[in-house]
Design an enzyme around this catalytic site. Structure first.
Site, PDB file in Angstrom:
ATOM      1  N   ASP A   1       0.868  -1.158   0.000  1.00 26.31           N
ATOM      2  CA  ASP A   1       0.000   0.000   0.000  1.00 26.31           C
ATOM      3  C   ASP A   1       0.918   1.225   0.000  1.00 26.31           C
ATOM      4  OD1 ASP A   1      -2.400   1.594   0.379  1.00 26.31           O
ATOM      5  OD2 ASP A   1      -1.792   1.795   2.470  1.00 26.31           O
TER       6      ASP A   1
ATOM      7  N   ASP B   1       0.128   5.119   1.092  1.00 27.04           N
ATOM      8  CA  ASP B   1       0.060   6.014   2.247  1.00 27.04           C
ATOM      9  C   ASP B   1       0.041   5.212   3.549  1.00 27.04           C
ATOM     10  OD1 ASP B   1      -1.014   8.945   1.046  1.00 27.04           O
ATOM     11  OD2 ASP B   1      -1.550   7.196  -0.151  1.00 27.04           O
TER      12      ASP B   1
END
Length: 223
Positions: A9, A11
């Site tokens: 992922d 952020d």
């Protein structure tokens, strides 16, 4: 089994992008003459996106009068500031170096729109460039649906069982589990206070990026 790829992922997992959002949200608060939001609260909320940040700043819900106007203004401000202060988490650079050294694919699977993701990825200095960068623009269904992760597997010619997915939100872990991949929950990311990371059913939980390589290495076929 062995591992051929590690996907992240963006952020709160690969990058600490919260400083850009702190600047953005507080500029927005100033424009509308409301109280600024503390950094801790912003960090807890970042992974839930622009709608959640708009609610955090104004107490408005999606569908309320002025909600969409303020959400769109938030995105405009963020576009001006994104990438100014975000950094790879400590420990990510040597991790990516190890992945490259061992010939493993790595990439990014995010719910962040491509128009925000691509400029940030382009300006950052990675030890090696990501093999895949997939955003909601590239699929029909965003995470927690496994569509993007399965597409990343297809693009790297990996079976889902040969992949580890790392994320700081339950939807990331749900995505990985649904795809049939191994999962690592990033406890150093943007975890909300009420979240119980140990209940996400991730295969592993880490509190620092430097804990990831030993896990990956444990899955690799030994000479």
């Amino acid at each position: 089994m062995t591992i051929k790829a590690v996907f992240f992922d963006l952020d709160g997992t690969l990058l600490d992008t919260a400083p850009d959002f702190v600047l953005t949200l507080n500029q927005l608060a100033d424009e509308y003459n409301v109280a600024r939001v503390c950094e801790e609260k912003i960090r807890e909320t970042v992974s839930n996106g622009a709608r959640a940040l708009t609610t955090l700043a104004f107490g408005l819900q999606d569908g309320d009068s002025d909600f969409e106007e303020r959400r769109l203004r938030l995105l405009d401000i963020y576009f001006e500031h994104m990438g100014k202060y975000c950094l790879l988490y400590e420990g990510m650079t040597p991790l990516l170096e190890q992945l490259h050294k061992r010939g493993l694919y790595w990439g990014i699977i995010t719910n962040k729109p491509y128009r925000f993701t691509q400029p940030i990825v382009e300006q950052l200095s990675f030890p090696s460039r990501p093999d895949v960068v997939l955003c909601p623009d590239h699929v029909v269904h965003a995470k927690p649906d496994p569509e993007a992760l399965l597409l990343a597997c297809k693009q790297t010619a990996c079976k889902p069982s040969e992949v580890i997915y790392v994320g700081d939100h339950k939807r990331d872990i749900d995505c990985g589990i649904s795809a049939g991949s191994k999962t690592i929950a990033a406890g150093f990311g943007y975890i909300e206070q009420e979240d119980k990371i140990e209940e996400w059913n991730a295969d592993h939980i880490v509190q620092h990026a430097n804990e990831i390589w030993p896990i990956v290495n444990g899955y690799l076929a030994k000479p």
